[in-house]
Design a protein around this motif. Structure first.
Motif, mmCIF file in Angstrom:
data_model
loop_
_atom_site.group_PDB
_atom_site.id
_atom_site.type_symbol
_atom_site.label_atom_id
_atom_site.label_comp_id
_atom_site.label_asym_id
_atom_site.label_seq_id
_atom_site.Cartn_x
_atom_site.Cartn_y
_atom_site.Cartn_z
ATOM 1 N N ASN A 139 -3.974 3.197 4.011
ATOM 2 C CA ASN A 139 -4.164 1.746 4.021
ATOM 3 C C ASN A 139 -2.932 1.031 4.580
ATOM 4 O OD1 ASN A 139 -6.753 1.716 3.002
ATOM 5 N ND2 ASN A 139 -6.102 1.536 0.867
ATOM 6 N N GLU A 167 -0.826 4.523 -1.138
ATOM 7 C CA GLU A 167 -2.021 4.463 -0.274
ATOM 8 C C GLU A 167 -1.568 4.402 1.191
ATOM 9 O OE1 GLU A 167 -4.700 1.330 -1.420
ATOM 10 O OE2 GLU A 167 -4.549 1.801 -3.567
ATOM 11 N N TYR A 193 0.830 -1.207 0.000
ATOM 12 C CA TYR A 193 0.000 0.000 0.000
ATOM 13 C C TYR A 193 0.867 1.262 0.000
ATOM 14 C CZ TYR A 193 -4.202 -2.777 0.978
ATOM 15 O OH TYR A 193 -5.252 -3.665 0.909
#
Length: 439
Positions: A305, A302, A297
């Protein structure tokens, strides 16, 4: 427990009651025959053993005891084998409770059993002992001793042509080489186990194939032979072997492989498929999934996440064995560090320091926590705090004479003092590295 011949047993039982030899005779057996049996000049057969047992029981029934023909006929080799089995049964709970095991007692017990098996030429029993002791050494991380015992056992099973045991030992030897990071040897023995199972009709053929393939998958993954890794994974998937834990491990390696190949989309799908089964996955495998998913992630941009995956990992802290909590938290702290979440890492490192005050954590573990703390504070340009933690590390490592790790700390201190502009202190630590290498 004394090992007695059939004749000695009869003599001891007779004398215990103060009986003469002729008091055990009848029209079927003479005093001369009993004398020869007691002195080892005649072999005791079942018919004679039954008659003598009946005669003895005429006296022993008043003592509430029963003498059986089987007891009288039991050979010295069988007695030795039974003693080994009894010793092994008493040792099993000790081996299971690794934390409380008296290492000297365990070692002496194994030595006595091996000596007894060797004395009475109980080769199969000796091979069994070597397997169990090898597993004991494996759990203690003494891999050279493990291999010595496994190869000693293997020698017997090859001579006896016991294919199933040979295949199982190949797998165990392969696993041991993996722990030693000798991946070429590990893959070799994994392949031998697979080929043996493939060429013989064993009842557990698929299990042996699955475990041998798993070891090969680990080896190829560790040596970045990703084409071979994926090839063996496909072979594993095509096997009809139901073991969710092993399947999860293989699927995790598959995700890692696609990550290293930069096929992030495929890796993400596999991680998410694994996490969909979260409640059914072995805790250690699950933690690794969270850690690796966090790295993915972070790589694909991200960060929330990535942090979320590590928070989920930490939420399983209560399910970790007490003696492993420190290592668990340190591993997660390292994962936070890798995704540049320094606050998350420091929070867990502080928790490790707190635990160390309440419980005696390993000083080496504590040293690793100090080293990671210093790396984080150095990255934040907090040089004095970084220095404080490295000096603590130096103290513990010198105290425990950990030379290889000391060089790492000396190097970190030398670099830190360079960054701080303290060239003289830096030179001191680079000199310490040279002195340590000469020692």
């Amino acid at each position: 427990m004394e090992i007695l011949s059939p004749g000695k047993k009869i003599k001891i039982l007779r004398k215990k009651l103060g009986l003469r030899q002729d008091q055990l005779t009848d029209e079927r057996i003479t005093r001369s025959l009993i004398s020869m049996i007691e002195n080892g000049k005649r072999r005791l057969n079942r018919k004679t053993a039954t008659i003598i047992a009946i005669k003895l029981n005429g006296f022993y029934k008043n003592l509430g005891q029963e003498i059986t023909p089987e007891y009288l006929l039991e050979s010295e080799e069988q007695q030795a084998s039974n003693i080994v089995d009894e010793n092994m049964d008493s040792l099993k709970p000790i081996l299971k409770n690794k934390k409380e095991a008296d290492q000297q007692h365990v070692f002496e017990s194994f030595e006595r059993m091996i000596e007894l098996a060797n004395q009475w030429e109980l080769q199969e029993k000796e091979a069994e002992i070597f397997i169990i002791r090898g597993k004991y050494y494996f759990d203690k991380g003494e891999y050279n001793l493990t291999l010595a015992d496994y190869f000693n056992s293997l020698e017997y099973y090859i001579a006896a042509r016991k294919v199933e045991y040979i295949a199982i030992l190949y797998i165990r030897i392969s696993k041991c080489y993996i722990k030693m990071s000798l991946f070429e040897q590990a893959a070799f023995y994994g392949d031998k186990a697979y080929l043996l199972a493939d060429s013989t009709k064993l009842p557990n053929s698929n299990e042996i194939k699955a475990k041998s393939l798993f070891n090969k998958i680990v080896c190829y993954g560790k040596t970045a032979k990703f084409d071979l890794t994926l090839q063996e994974i496909e072979k594993f998937k095509n096997l009809k072997y139901a073991n969710d834990s092993l399947h999860d491990e293989v699927t995790l390696i598959e995700a890692e492989t696609f990550f290293y190949l930069k096929n992030y989309e495929k890796a993400k799908k596999i991680y998410e498929r694994l996490l969909h089964r979260e409640s059914k996955i072995d805790i250690d495998t699950l933690i690794r999934i969270f850690e690796n998913a966090s790295m993915l992630y972070n790589k694909i941009g991200e960060p929330s996440n990535a942090r979320g995956a590590l928070k989920k990992a930490v939420s399983y802290k209560e399910q970790i064995e007490e003696q492993r909590v420190g290592i668990f938290l340190l591993n997660i702290a390292h994962s936070y560090y890798k995704i540049n979440d320094f606050d998350g890492a420091i929070h867990l490192l502080d928790e490790i320091m707190l635990i160390s005050k309440e419980k005696n954590l390993s000083e080496i573990l504590l040293t690793d926590a100090y080293i990671l703390s210093s790396e984080i504070y150095k990255a934040r340009q907090s040089f004095l705090q970084a220095e404080e933690y490295l000096l603590k590390s130096e103290y513990y490592l010198e105290k425990n004479n950990c030379r290889s790790k000391l060089n790492v700390v000396y190097s970190l201190l030398g670099e830190l003092y360079c960054d701080m502009g303290n060239i003289n202190a830096s030179k001191v630590y680079f000199q310490k590295i040279r002195n340590n290498q000469r020692a």
